[in-house]
Design a protein around this motif. Structure first.
Motif, mmCIF file in Angstrom:
data_model
loop_
_atom_site.group_PDB
_atom_site.id
_atom_site.type_symbol
_atom_site.label_atom_id
_atom_site.label_comp_id
_atom_site.label_asym_id
_atom_site.label_seq_id
_atom_site.Cartn_x
_atom_site.Cartn_y
_atom_site.Cartn_z
ATOM 1 N N LEU A 233 53.744 -1.415 11.959
ATOM 2 C CA LEU A 233 52.649 -2.304 13.056
ATOM 3 C C LEU A 233 53.876 -3.091 13.856
ATOM 4 N N LEU A 234 54.735 -3.757 13.258
ATOM 5 C CA LEU A 234 55.548 -4.588 14.089
ATOM 6 C C LEU A 234 56.397 -4.198 15.091
ATOM 7 N N LEU A 235 56.669 -2.705 15.370
ATOM 8 C CA LEU A 235 57.416 -2.046 16.065
ATOM 9 C C LEU A 235 56.581 -1.391 17.141
ATOM 10 N N ASP A 236 55.154 -1.597 16.948
ATOM 11 C CA ASP A 236 54.220 -0.897 18.237
ATOM 12 C C ASP A 236 54.462 -1.944 19.257
ATOM 13 N N ALA A 237 54.366 -1.522 20.457
ATOM 14 C CA ALA A 237 54.262 -2.220 21.780
ATOM 15 C C ALA A 237 53.156 -2.901 21.845
ATOM 16 N N HIS A 238 52.286 -2.612 21.348
ATOM 17 C CA HIS A 238 51.071 -3.620 21.350
ATOM 18 C C HIS A 238 51.146 -4.889 20.617
ATOM 19 N N SER A 239 51.713 -4.886 19.414
ATOM 20 C CA SER A 239 52.057 -6.032 18.802
ATOM 21 C C SER A 239 52.915 -6.978 19.151
ATOM 22 N N LEU A 240 53.926 -6.541 20.053
ATOM 23 C CA LEU A 240 55.215 -7.220 20.169
ATOM 24 C C LEU A 240 54.898 -8.605 20.664
ATOM 25 N N PRO A 241 54.104 -8.753 21.555
ATOM 26 C CA PRO A 241 53.620 -10.357 22.090
ATOM 27 C C PRO A 241 53.071 -11.038 20.904
ATOM 28 N N ALA A 242 52.504 -10.715 19.880
ATOM 29 C CA ALA A 242 52.160 -11.477 18.746
ATOM 30 C C ALA A 242 53.333 -11.718 17.855
ATOM 31 N N VAL A 243 54.455 -10.587 17.643
ATOM 32 C CA VAL A 243 55.428 -10.819 16.835
ATOM 33 C C VAL A 243 56.484 -11.917 17.551
ATOM 34 N N LYS A 244 56.362 -11.864 18.748
ATOM 35 C CA LYS A 244 57.188 -12.878 19.564
ATOM 36 C C LYS A 244 56.868 -14.233 19.415
#
Length: 548
Positions: free
Chosen positions: A290-301
């Motif tokens: 999930l953390l490599l999904d483009a949709h989740s990148l802003p949240a991971v950042k």
């Protein structure tokens, strides 16, 4: 004589009969349970189900379109509001259901999207029994007699693009991502019986008779309720890797449902909701996909910036997984790119890492599959440069060197000169055409194929609307089959507004160029990579590798 329907009582009776006639189909539909079949390959299993359940009043609905497939066929079936009491899916499976001949496919991400969006309840949550007849459909993480590389080779042989094959193989044989057993249980949470396979499954010709044996040992009550008795099914398939579970009764409890909800929210369009979900899920390996999904990148950042301890754990997990998947270049590239997005490594460090990966693959030799993967990595990163060092093994890699060069955004001047010299000195054929395409890609010649008639025909259509232009473009292709060439095929297909229409153009060109023996594997790869529908891309890959 008086009309008999003029009397009040008769008129009431007539009205009742009319209503009964109108409601009959609805009553029948409510009364009749439905077996939904998704037949991607052989129909052996579906025929056994039909022979045993149709006499009990079950109606059968085949959900997979046999022709005219668009990429959104599954969404269309879901939108039809069909209600399945039993679901039977049969076909090859490797994270994607597919068949030898059909273009239609159904992937785990598509099922995940439908499950998260609650857009397909009639197929996913309504069935009380689900039978997934394909390899690894309910696989856990326990290793079988195949290694990651062996499974990867099987998938690639079936036409999977290398990057997709890597994700599927990693999900099966490493700690990366949830198991298929967990995912399928979440997709069919209300099923009392969920049957599938933990490893290789028997082909339809074998599983058909085994299913017939299981039905022969099932009561009418079992057949009406869930299709086939679970114990009889398990006994008939005792020599296979079949497993049965019951998400609706035991496996899928509150904690599992909550975790699935969090996985859905982690890729939500709401950054706040995604961040909260990722924080609660934690950094378990099975959630790292999930953390490599483009949709989740802003949240991971955001999490990485706000919580130093979380960031450190993310980095630690990333490096551990990088060591575990050292040979899976596509997945490795994704993790490194995320580390660069989070500021863990610099853009220049990412460039160095990727160039080292690409150089190593060049040194080991580049075939069709490697060329496809390297092209994806190169085209996804603007700062990578096609180096003159890639030409050291030019004799061994020459068939794919021009193709790969045109995947890069930048090229070493000495390397570009090498292709210019090759374009001048190579005999007429694929290597010369492909070298000219490199020059065209970096701003040189306009028509690498030297066939102005088709090019002029397409140019004359540029002012038309997209729909009208696609029809005229078809005329340019079909009316000039003897002078048809790849560049014009790619141009016409790329500007077709319909994904199926564009893929059909590519298939047409492939067959015509095959007839003239005027297409190389590298040129075929250009056609394949442009396919919009996954099933078409997989079939094209197989044809490119096996017919050329």
């Amino acid at each position: 004589m008086e009309n008999s329907f003029n009397r009040p009582g008769d008129r009431l009776l007539a009205t009742f009969l009319t209503l009964l006639t109108l409601l009959a189909p609805m009553v029948s539909a409510i009364a009749q349970p439905t077996v939904c079949t998704m037949t991607f390959n052989s129909s052996d299993e579906a025929q056994v189900f039909r022979r045993n359940l149709q006499p009990l009043g079950y109606q059968f609905e085949e959900l997979v379109p046999q022709e005219g497939v668009h990429g959104d066929w599954f969404r269309e079936i879901c939108a039809s509001k069909i209600q399945c009491d039993i679901l039977l899916v049969s076909g090859h499976f490797g994270g994607v259901f597919f068949g030898d001949k059909l273009i239609a496919t159904l992937s785990v991400p598509e099922l995940q999207q439908a499950s998260c969006g609650q857009s397909c309840p009639g197929i996913l949550t309504n069935p009380k029994a689900v039978y997934l007849m394909g390899c690894n459909t309910l696989a856990g993480k326990t290793p079988d007699d195949r290694s990651v590389s062996q499974y990867l080779e099987i998938l690639v042989r079936d036409g999977f693009p290398r990057n997709l094959a890597e994700k599927v193989a990693a999900a099966r044989y490493t700690d990366f991502g949830p198991s298929l057993l967990e995912q399928m249980s979440s997709f069919f949470p209300n099923s009392q019986v969920l049957a599938g396979f933990d490893s290789a499954s028997p082909v339809g010709l074998v599983s058909g008779p085994l299913l017939a044996e299981a039905f022969a040992n099932s009561s009418r009550a079992d057949m009406y309720a869930i299709g086939v008795n679970p114990q009889s099914l398990q006994k008939a398939f005792a020599q296979t890797s079949m497993i049965l579970t019951s998400p609706g009764a035991q496996f899928w409890g509150h904690s599992e449902k909550h975790e699935q909800q969090l996985r859905c929210e982690a890729v939500s369009s709401s950054p706040a909701k995604a961040k909260a979900a990722i924080a609660e899920l934690g950094l378990q390996d099975k959630n790292f996909d999930l953390l490599l999904d483009a949709h989740s990148l802003p949240a991971v950042k955001a999490l990485s910036q706000e919580d130093a301890a979380w960031r450190d754990r993310f980095v630690h997990t990333s490096h551990r997984l990088l060591n575990q998947i050292a040979d899976l270049l596509g997945l490795k590239s994704d993790i490194l790119s995320h580390l660069q997005e989070l500021g863990v490594i610099s853009p220049s460090q990412l460039q160095d890492e990727l160039m080292e990966m690409i150089s190593g693959r060049f040194e080991n030799g580049v075939d069709y599959v490697a060329a496809d993967q390297l092209c994806t990595i190169a085209s996804d990163h603007y700062n990578l440069i096609f180096s003159k060092d890639f030409l050291k093994n030019s004799a061994e890699n020459s068939a794919f060197l021009p193709f790969l060069a045109s995947c890069f955004w930048q090229i070493d001047p000495d390397a570009l000169q090498w292709f210019a010299n090759t374009a001048k000195t190579a005999p007429a054929g694929a290597l010369r055409r492909e070298s000219l395409r490199v020059l065209a890609h970096f701003g040189g010649v306009v028509d690498p194929d030297g066939a102005p008639k088709v090019s002029a025909c397409l140019k004359a259509n540029e002012h038309l609307s997209a729909v009208e232009r696609s029809g005229r473009d078809w005329g340019c292709l079909t009316g000039n089959t003897q002078t048809l060439h790849l560049s014009s095929c790619l141009q016409a297909a790329s500007r077709n507004p319909d994904e199926k229409g564009g893929d059909d153009m590519r298939w047409f060109c492939f067959e015509r160029l095959m007839e003239r023996q005027d297409i190389s594997q590298a040129e075929c790869l250009r056609l394949s990579r442009g396919m919009h529908i996954l099933g078409n891309e997989m079939k094209a890959n197989w044809n490119c590798k096996n017919r050329l």
